[in-house]
Design a protein around this motif. Structure first.
Motif, short mmCIF file in Angstrom:
data_model
loop_
_atom_site.label_atom_id
_atom_site.label_comp_id
_atom_site.label_asym_id
_atom_site.label_seq_id
_atom_site.Cartn_x
_atom_site.Cartn_y
_atom_site.Cartn_z
N ASP A 42 123.86 -14.73 -35.11
CA ASP A 42 122.54 -14.14 -35.23
C ASP A 42 122.65 -12.65 -35.57
O ASP A 42 123.75 -12.14 -35.78
N GLU A 43 121.52 -11.96 -35.60
CA GLU A 43 121.53 -10.57 -36.06
C GLU A 43 122.25 -9.61 -35.12
O GLU A 43 122.64 -8.52 -35.53
N GLN A 44 122.48 -10.01 -33.88
CA GLN A 44 123.21 -9.15 -32.93
C GLN A 44 124.67 -9.56 -32.76
O GLN A 44 125.40 -8.96 -31.99
N SER A 45 125.10 -10.58 -33.47
CA SER A 45 126.48 -11.05 -33.36
C SER A 45 127.46 -10.00 -33.87
O SER A 45 127.14 -9.22 -34.77
N ASP A 46 128.64 -10.00 -33.28
CA ASP A 46 129.66 -9.01 -33.62
C ASP A 46 130.64 -9.57 -34.65
O ASP A 46 131.20 -10.65 -34.47
N PHE A 47 130.83 -8.82 -35.71
CA PHE A 47 131.73 -9.19 -36.80
C PHE A 47 133.13 -9.55 -36.28
O PHE A 47 133.71 -10.54 -36.68
N TYR A 48 133.65 -8.73 -35.37
CA TYR A 48 135.00 -8.95 -34.85
C TYR A 48 135.08 -10.19 -33.96
O TYR A 48 136.03 -10.95 -34.04
N GLU A 49 134.09 -10.39 -33.10
CA GLU A 49 134.08 -11.52 -32.19
C GLU A 49 134.00 -12.86 -32.92
O GLU A 49 134.43 -13.88 -32.40
N TRP A 50 133.44 -12.85 -34.13
CA TRP A 50 133.34 -14.08 -34.92
C TRP A 50 134.51 -14.24 -35.88
O TRP A 50 134.47 -15.07 -36.78
N GLY A 51 135.55 -13.42 -35.70
CA GLY A 51 136.76 -13.58 -36.50
C GLY A 51 136.79 -12.80 -37.79
O GLY A 51 137.59 -13.11 -38.68
N GLY A 52 135.96 -11.79 -37.91
CA GLY A 52 135.93 -10.99 -39.12
C GLY A 52 137.21 -10.21 -39.34
O GLY A 52 137.84 -9.76 -38.39
#
Length: 97
Positions: A42-52
């Motif tokens: 979602d819009e508050q999700s973290d790029f790094y936490e999702w494997g970016g």
């Protein structure tokens, strides 16, 4: 046509100066979902936490550049890792400029 492609087509038909913050946020969220392969993001999700990673960041900025017609530095994805934060800074620095 993916949701992101549909949003990109719609946004490229809208003058950049008239692009609203919510529409840009929606585009950035869809780019994150597509490039990170995470439909739950979602819009508050973290790029790094999702494997970016750096390659994903380049893909996101390349798609933003296609949609907006302005160069978006890849460093912004790292400095503003949530879609909402990235959309806010891109809107403030590139769309309204």
């Amino acid at each position: 046509m993916t949701v992101t492609e549909n949003l990109t087509v719609n946004l490229t038909q809208t003058p950049t100066a008239q692009l609203t913050g919510p529409a840009l946020t929606e585009l950035v969220v869809s780019l994150y979902r597509e490039t990170l392969g995470a439909a739950d993001l979602d819009e508050q999700s973290d790029f790094y936490e999702w494997g970016g990673d750096s390659l994903t960041a380049f893909r996101i900025t390349a798609r933003l550049e296609e949609a907006l017609g302005v160069e978006v530095p890849v460093a912004l994805v790292f400095a503003y890792p949530s879609p909402a934060d990235l959309a806010d800074v891109v809107h403030a620095d590139f769309v309204r400029a």
